[in-house]
Design an enzyme around this catalytic site. Structure first.
Site, mmCIF file in Angstrom:
data_model
loop_
_atom_site.group_PDB
_atom_site.id
_atom_site.type_symbol
_atom_site.label_atom_id
_atom_site.label_comp_id
_atom_site.label_asym_id
_atom_site.label_seq_id
_atom_site.Cartn_x
_atom_site.Cartn_y
_atom_site.Cartn_z
ATOM 1 C CG ASN A 9 -1.722 1.207 1.414
ATOM 2 O OD1 ASN A 9 -1.817 2.022 0.498
ATOM 3 N ND2 ASN A 9 -2.343 1.359 2.578
ATOM 4 C CD1 TRP A 10 3.556 0.973 -2.661
ATOM 5 C CD2 TRP A 10 3.796 2.103 -4.585
ATOM 6 N NE1 TRP A 10 4.364 0.234 -3.493
ATOM 7 C CE2 TRP A 10 4.530 0.894 -4.678
ATOM 8 C CE3 TRP A 10 3.792 2.974 -5.679
ATOM 9 C CZ2 TRP A 10 5.257 0.554 -5.822
ATOM 10 C CZ3 TRP A 10 4.516 2.631 -6.831
ATOM 11 C CH2 TRP A 10 5.238 1.440 -6.893
ATOM 12 C CE LYS A 11 0.004 3.292 4.800
ATOM 13 N NZ LYS A 11 -0.095 3.426 6.254
ATOM 14 C CG HIS A 94 -5.923 1.430 5.081
ATOM 15 N ND1 HIS A 94 -5.519 2.376 5.985
ATOM 16 C CD2 HIS A 94 -4.880 0.595 4.907
ATOM 17 C CE1 HIS A 94 -4.265 2.128 6.341
ATOM 18 N NE2 HIS A 94 -3.856 1.048 5.700
ATOM 19 C CD GLU A 96 -3.155 5.213 6.812
ATOM 20 O OE1 GLU A 96 -3.093 5.349 5.579
ATOM 21 O OE2 GLU A 96 -2.210 4.742 7.486
ATOM 22 C CD GLU A 166 -3.640 -3.066 7.204
ATOM 23 O OE1 GLU A 166 -2.508 -3.252 6.745
ATOM 24 O OE2 GLU A 166 -4.286 -2.036 6.985
ATOM 25 N N GLY A 172 2.192 1.717 10.872
ATOM 26 C CA GLY A 172 3.127 2.838 10.787
ATOM 27 C C GLY A 172 3.797 3.178 12.112
ATOM 28 C CB SER A 212 5.028 -2.411 11.908
ATOM 29 O OG SER A 212 4.556 -1.105 12.202
ATOM 30 N N GLY A 233 2.707 -1.355 4.367
ATOM 31 C CA GLY A 233 2.750 0.072 4.085
ATOM 32 C C GLY A 233 4.183 0.532 3.872
ATOM 33 N N GLY A 234 4.795 1.053 4.935
ATOM 34 C CA GLY A 234 6.123 1.662 4.845
ATOM 35 C C GLY A 234 7.161 0.827 4.094
HETATM 36 C C1 PEP Z 1 -0.854 -0.183 6.011
HETATM 37 O O1 PEP Z 1 -0.876 0.995 5.754
HETATM 38 O O2 PEP Z 1 -1.749 -0.928 5.585
HETATM 39 C C2 PEP Z 1 0.245 -0.675 6.840
HETATM 40 C C3 PEP Z 1 0.167 -1.881 7.321
HETATM 41 O O3 PEP Z 1 1.290 0.183 7.073
HETATM 42 P P1 PEP Z 1 2.714 -0.177 7.768
HETATM 43 O O4 PEP Z 1 3.207 -1.447 7.129
HETATM 44 O O5 PEP Z 1 3.578 0.986 7.481
HETATM 45 O O6 PEP Z 1 2.435 -0.375 9.213
#
Ligand code: PEP
Length: 252
Positions: A9-11, A94, A96, A166, A172, A212, A233-234
């Site tokens: 997920n590049w956000k 998600h 967010e 999640e 994050g 994470s 994500g990251g």
């Molecule tokens: C996400 O945004 O779905 C996510 C899991 O982010 P991260 O891996 O950065 O925690």
């Protein structure tokens, strides 16, 4: 056997040139991955990402879509527009979107229905906040999110839905749920799918873990019986890290 899904997920990161460069680096690194590898770039980069992905085994996802198919809905992007630009998958629900943009279980449910009708595979995100976990409400929260998010879907439509657990407190933050915490929740969610859609669907549905996920923890997470992939994500923004995650080795 459930084919694992590793989705990035590049956000709100990467412009067209940066996205194309990351795809170029990734493509050769994940070509032997024993998983469905997916990236979800920013809407405006989907067209150029699709072109950059040609010849690779990486699928294209969007990070959101409208519950509407067409009409006077300023600013929306429909599921059929996503199909038109080359997406096969969409991430919905998600945390967010839920927390920052007020998305409710009902809206997410309507988005999932719209995605199914257009033929997109949905990665449906669920997860509890830290406060909810500390108040011992995790399973109640997930029960509501799953029941309401998937309301009205047929068993057939569920074939094109994966679930991403999640925990919001792990997104994050660098904090990851322990493998046991994640496995417990995944097993609970699979049990819910059993009661809502029957045994076959519960055995087939892919339940991804997100929060994470990194090269250092992916192997032990993927060794858990009910963890069928990762939503990242990251770490999906760095080719080496995401490739290592996609090429996980499940070990206890
Ligand atoms: C996400 O945004 O779905 C996510 C899991 O982010 P991260 O891996 O950065 O925690």
């Amino acid at each position: 056997m459930r084919t694992p899904i590793i989705a990035g997920n590049w956000k709100l990161h990467k412009n067209r040139a940066e996205a194309a460069e990351l795809i170029r680096q990734l493509a050769s690194m994940v070509q032997d991955a024993e998983a469905t590898v997916i990236i979800a770039p920013v809407f405006t980069t989907l067209e150029s990402a699709r072109i950059a992905l040609e010849g690779s085994n990486i699928a294209l996802a969007a990070q959101n879509c409208s519950c509407e198919s067409s009409g006077a809905f300023t600013g929306e992007v429909s599921a059929s527009h996503l199909i038109d630009v080359g997406c096969s998958h969409v991430i919905l629900g998600h945390s967010e979107r839920r927390q920052l943009f007020g998305e409710t279980d009902d809206l997410i449910n309507r988005k999932i229905s719209a995605a199914q009708q257009s033929g997109l595979h949905t990665i449906f995100c669920i997860g509890e906040t830290l406060e909810e976990r500390e108040q011992d409400q995790t399973l109640d929260v997930l029960r509501t999110q799953v029941t309401e998010g998937l309301a009205g879907l047929s068993t057939e439509q569920m074939q094109d839905v994966s679930i991403a657990y999640e925990p919001v407190w792990a997104i994050g933050t660098g904090k990851t749920a322990s493998t046991e915490q994640a496995q417990d929740v995944h097993s609970f969610v699979r049990g819910m799918i059993f009661s809502l859609f029957g045994q076959q669907t519960s055995e087939r549905v892919r339940i991804l873990y997100g929060g994470s996920v990194k090269p250092e923890n992916v192997d032990s997470l993927m060794a858990q019986q009910d963890i069928d992939g990762a939503l990242v994500g990251g770490a999906s923004l760095k080719a080496e890290d995401f490739a290592r995650i996609a090429n996980f080795r499940a070990v206890n």
